[in-house]
Design a protein around this motif. Structure first.
Motif, mmCIF file in Angstrom:
data_model
loop_
_atom_site.group_PDB
_atom_site.id
_atom_site.type_symbol
_atom_site.label_atom_id
_atom_site.label_comp_id
_atom_site.label_asym_id
_atom_site.label_seq_id
_atom_site.Cartn_x
_atom_site.Cartn_y
_atom_site.Cartn_z
ATOM 1 N N ILE A 182 0.843 -1.186 0.000
ATOM 2 C CA ILE A 182 0.000 0.000 0.000
ATOM 3 C C ILE A 182 0.882 1.241 0.000
ATOM 4 O O ILE A 182 1.882 1.305 0.708
ATOM 5 C CB ILE A 182 -0.963 0.012 1.212
ATOM 6 N N ASN A 183 0.540 2.203 -0.844
ATOM 7 C CA ASN A 183 1.234 3.477 -0.916
ATOM 8 C C ASN A 183 0.395 4.532 -0.210
ATOM 9 O O ASN A 183 -0.699 4.861 -0.656
ATOM 10 C CB ASN A 183 1.464 3.886 -2.372
ATOM 11 N N VAL A 184 0.889 5.035 0.888
ATOM 12 C CA VAL A 184 0.166 6.018 1.688
ATOM 13 C C VAL A 184 0.628 7.417 1.307
ATOM 14 O O VAL A 184 1.828 7.689 1.253
ATOM 15 C CB VAL A 184 0.390 5.771 3.194
ATOM 16 N N MET A 185 -0.330 8.291 1.045
ATOM 17 C CA MET A 185 -0.043 9.677 0.707
ATOM 18 C C MET A 185 -0.699 10.590 1.727
ATOM 19 O O MET A 185 -1.757 10.263 2.288
ATOM 20 C CB MET A 185 -0.532 9.998 -0.706
ATOM 21 N N ASN A 186 -0.063 11.724 1.994
ATOM 22 C CA ASN A 186 -0.567 12.653 2.994
ATOM 23 C C ASN A 186 -1.967 13.155 2.628
ATOM 24 O O ASN A 186 -2.256 13.444 1.469
ATOM 25 C CB ASN A 186 0.374 13.853 3.131
ATOM 26 N N GLY A 187 -2.826 13.236 3.638
ATOM 27 C CA GLY A 187 -4.157 13.787 3.445
ATOM 28 C C GLY A 187 -5.139 12.883 2.740
ATOM 29 O O GLY A 187 -6.207 13.320 2.328
ATOM 30 N N VAL A 188 -4.804 11.592 2.602
ATOM 31 C CA VAL A 188 -5.661 10.645 1.886
ATOM 32 C C VAL A 188 -6.109 9.543 2.844
ATOM 33 O O VAL A 188 -5.339 9.104 3.706
ATOM 34 C CB VAL A 188 -4.934 10.038 0.667
ATOM 35 N N THR A 189 -7.349 9.100 2.695
ATOM 36 C CA THR A 189 -7.913 8.045 3.519
ATOM 37 C C THR A 189 -7.790 6.693 2.824
ATOM 38 O O THR A 189 -8.070 6.580 1.627
ATOM 39 C CB THR A 189 -9.397 8.332 3.817
ATOM 40 N N TYR A 190 -7.391 5.668 3.565
ATOM 41 C CA TYR A 190 -7.256 4.306 3.042
ATOM 42 C C TYR A 190 -7.989 3.340 3.962
ATOM 43 O O TYR A 190 -7.985 3.493 5.182
ATOM 44 C CB TYR A 190 -5.788 3.892 2.958
ATOM 45 N N THR A 191 -8.615 2.317 3.345
ATOM 46 C CA THR A 191 -9.294 1.272 4.097
ATOM 47 C C THR A 191 -8.780 -0.082 3.629
ATOM 48 O O THR A 191 -8.759 -0.364 2.431
ATOM 49 C CB THR A 191 -10.819 1.332 3.902
ATOM 50 N N LEU A 192 -8.341 -0.926 4.593
ATOM 51 C CA LEU A 192 -7.901 -2.279 4.291
ATOM 52 C C LEU A 192 -9.096 -3.210 4.454
ATOM 53 O O LEU A 192 -9.512 -3.523 5.579
ATOM 54 C CB LEU A 192 -6.770 -2.693 5.240
ATOM 55 N N TYR A 193 -9.679 -3.629 3.322
ATOM 56 C CA TYR A 193 -10.807 -4.559 3.360
ATOM 57 C C TYR A 193 -10.283 -5.995 3.355
ATOM 58 O O TYR A 193 -9.509 -6.376 2.477
ATOM 59 C CB TYR A 193 -11.727 -4.339 2.158
ATOM 60 N N ILE A 194 -10.710 -6.781 4.351
ATOM 61 C CA ILE A 194 -10.369 -8.197 4.421
ATOM 62 C C ILE A 194 -11.538 -8.978 3.848
ATOM 63 O O ILE A 194 -12.641 -8.956 4.394
ATOM 64 C CB ILE A 194 -10.100 -8.634 5.882
ATOM 65 N N ILE A 195 -11.317 -9.652 2.716
ATOM 66 C CA ILE A 195 -12.387 -10.396 2.061
ATOM 67 C C ILE A 195 -11.915 -11.831 1.808
ATOM 68 O O ILE A 195 -10.726 -12.132 1.893
ATOM 69 C CB ILE A 195 -12.820 -9.737 0.736
ATOM 70 N N GLY A 196 -12.835 -12.702 1.460
ATOM 71 C CA GLY A 196 -12.489 -14.092 1.157
ATOM 72 C C GLY A 196 -12.628 -14.998 2.370
ATOM 73 O O GLY A 196 -13.151 -14.605 3.421
ATOM 74 N N LEU A 197 -12.122 -16.227 2.227
ATOM 75 C CA LEU A 197 -12.273 -17.262 3.243
ATOM 76 C C LEU A 197 -10.924 -17.657 3.827
ATOM 77 O O LEU A 197 -9.938 -17.808 3.089
ATOM 78 C CB LEU A 197 -12.946 -18.503 2.649
ATOM 79 N N ALA A 198 -10.880 -17.831 5.136
ATOM 80 C CA ALA A 198 -9.661 -18.287 5.802
ATOM 81 C C ALA A 198 -9.451 -19.770 5.512
ATOM 82 O O ALA A 198 -10.333 -20.594 5.786
ATOM 83 C CB ALA A 198 -9.757 -18.049 7.303
ATOM 84 N N TYR A 199 -8.289 -20.106 4.900
ATOM 85 C CA TYR A 199 -7.875 -21.488 4.633
ATOM 86 C C TYR A 199 -8.817 -22.224 3.684
ATOM 87 O O TYR A 199 -8.853 -23.445 3.657
ATOM 88 C CB TYR A 199 -7.739 -22.273 5.947
ATOM 89 N N ILE A 233 -6.217 -9.142 1.438
ATOM 90 C CA ILE A 233 -6.321 -7.738 1.822
ATOM 91 C C ILE A 233 -6.547 -6.920 0.564
ATOM 92 O O ILE A 233 -5.769 -6.992 -0.381
ATOM 93 C CB ILE A 233 -5.038 -7.252 2.522
ATOM 94 N N LEU A 234 -7.616 -6.142 0.544
ATOM 95 C CA LEU A 234 -7.916 -5.279 -0.587
ATOM 96 C C LEU A 234 -7.885 -3.830 -0.108
ATOM 97 O O LEU A 234 -8.831 -3.352 0.511
ATOM 98 C CB LEU A 234 -9.276 -5.615 -1.178
ATOM 99 N N PRO A 235 -6.798 -3.082 -0.368
ATOM 100 C CA PRO A 235 -6.749 -1.687 0.066
ATOM 101 C C PRO A 235 -7.500 -0.787 -0.915
ATOM 102 O O PRO A 235 -7.278 -0.835 -2.120
ATOM 103 C CB PRO A 235 -5.238 -1.354 0.037
ATOM 104 N N LEU A 236 -8.401 0.040 -0.396
ATOM 105 C CA LEU A 236 -9.140 1.004 -1.211
ATOM 106 C C LEU A 236 -8.839 2.413 -0.722
ATOM 107 O O LEU A 236 -8.754 2.660 0.481
ATOM 108 C CB LEU A 236 -10.650 0.748 -1.155
ATOM 109 N N GLU A 237 -8.715 3.325 -1.665
ATOM 110 C CA GLU A 237 -8.370 4.715 -1.367
ATOM 111 C C GLU A 237 -9.591 5.604 -1.566
ATOM 112 O O GLU A 237 -10.408 5.386 -2.452
ATOM 113 C CB GLU A 237 -7.247 5.165 -2.296
ATOM 114 N N SER A 238 -9.708 6.625 -0.732
ATOM 115 C CA SER A 238 -10.754 7.623 -0.896
ATOM 116 C C SER A 238 -10.179 8.983 -0.572
ATOM 117 O O SER A 238 -9.782 9.248 0.559
ATOM 118 C CB SER A 238 -11.933 7.327 0.042
ATOM 119 N N ASP A 239 -10.101 9.869 -1.592
ATOM 120 C CA ASP A 239 -9.619 11.221 -1.328
ATOM 121 C C ASP A 239 -10.601 12.261 -1.837
ATOM 122 O O ASP A 239 -10.226 13.287 -2.363
ATOM 123 C CB ASP A 239 -8.227 11.440 -1.931
ATOM 124 N N LEU A 240 -11.889 11.965 -1.667
ATOM 125 C CA LEU A 240 -12.911 12.941 -2.034
ATOM 126 C C LEU A 240 -12.772 14.185 -1.165
ATOM 127 O O LEU A 240 -12.612 14.095 0.055
ATOM 128 C CB LEU A 240 -14.307 12.350 -1.845
#
Length: 341
Positions: A308-325, A332-339
């Motif tokens: 994940i590339n983090v930039m100043n002033g930007v919001t990021y969410t780490l979504y954990i999806i799928g099945l364990a084992y 891990i699906l990182p999504l960015e939101s800088d609205l």
């Protein structure tokens, strides 16, 4: 998965209480094709297209992951990075396009295109309007069509894919999710949305059907750091811990359908990891190893990692999806939101 000196043994952590907007509807077991879906586009909106080139792209919104991605380490460069903070849906994602027979329907059908790390916004909400994007996180569920009010915003949306933001009305907004192949209604509810606010609506598993889990995407208020949170949408992982290179364990015991608060993260490039929740609460005793984490003489296997590339002033969410084992495996699906409002 716990690892000790005598071998491997599987355990499961208890799930925490669910939070967010969830409503259940029944569904069938049919499946769609492998395309990510497509949205109606007005004549004024440029058509979607695949990232340029092959074997990696510099286009904003995509960040390829490969076996060459560096492992644990501090964030690179004090001056930050121009790389965007998104990941590709898949290396062979076909291009976007309007659904057959749909010529668009005006500005309300236009997606909001997010340019990572820049303080601008296309068609941002004003007055009583809000912005909504969708994530298909319901494992082993079919491809879906999604409507906001009486207009279709995405067709043939596959598991693991997400949309850009769409302009929506506020207060009671009707959200309808249907099976792409059969047309069966899987979810249909009015959801209250606040004006000048951005939301991510995630399609999730709920027994034999689906629900919609709604989170507010709060803008990051820090100029010298990014904002990072985590959401666990896995239906079987139990509580999980998340780790960030240079920071160690940043989120503890994130339960099923639970979301954390935001942590401030310095600008830079990081690796993030997810495992079942460790039995210890003290971060000082946590050891980060090659493919495992450990504390109190207990080792737990890392289930997935991502860059994940983090930039100043930007919001990021780490979504954990799928099945364990199981398949599809936990990721891990990182999504960015800088609205910017």
């Amino acid at each position: 998965m716990y690892i000790d000196k005598d071998g491997l043994s599987l355990t499961r952590s208890a799930s925490d209480n669910a939070e967010g907007t969830q409503t259940t509807e029944t569904t069938d077991a049919s499946f769609g094709s492998s395309s990510p879906g497509f949205a109606p586009i007005s004549p004024d909106t440029p058509s979607w297209g695949p990232p340029s080139g092959s074997g990696g792209s510099n286009d904003p919104g995509f960040f390829p992951i490969s076996p060459d991605t560096p492992s644990w380490g501090p964030p690179s460069g004090s001056g930050g990075s121009n790389d965007p903070g998104f990941f590709p849906i898949s290396p062979d994602t076909p291009s976007w396009g309007p659904p057959p027979g749909n010529n668009g329907g005006g500005n309300n059908n236009r997606p909001i295109i997010i340019v990572p790390g820049q303080n601008n916004c296309f068609n941002c909400s004003t007055g009583s309007s809000s912005n909504v994007r969708f994530l298909h996180a319901a494992v082993n569920q079919p491809a879906v069509n999604i409507m906001l009010g009486n207009r279709t915003v995405i067709n043939n949306m596959q598991y693991g894919n997400f949309t850009p933001y769409y302009l929506s009305g506020s207060q009671n907004t009707l959200v309808t999710v249907t099976n792409t192949q059969t047309g069966q209604t899987l979810f249909r509810r009015y959801i209250n949305l606040a004006g000048q606010t951005a939301y991510t609506m995630s399609i999730i598993n709920n027994g034999s059907g689906i629900s919609v889990f709604t989170l507010t995407d709060t803008p990051c208020s820090y100029r010298n750091a990014g904002c990072l949170r985590a959401v666990n949408l896995s239906p079987n992982s139990g509580a999980v811990d998340l780790f960030l290179s240079g920071y160690g364990r940043i989120f503890q015991r994130v339960g099923q359908y639970d979301a954390t608060g935001y942590n401030t993260i310095r600008q830079g490039t990081y690796r993030t990891f997810v495992s079942e929740a460790l039995p210890c609460s003290n971060n000082n005793g946590v050891i980060l190893g090659d493919g495992y984490v450990e504390c109190s003489n207990t080792r737990i296997a890392i289930m997935d990692s991502a860059t994940i590339n983090v930039m100043n002033g930007v919001t990021y969410t780490l979504y954990i999806i799928g099945l364990a084992y199981q398949f599809p495996s936990l990721q891990i699906l990182p999504l960015e939101s800088d609205l910017i409002y």
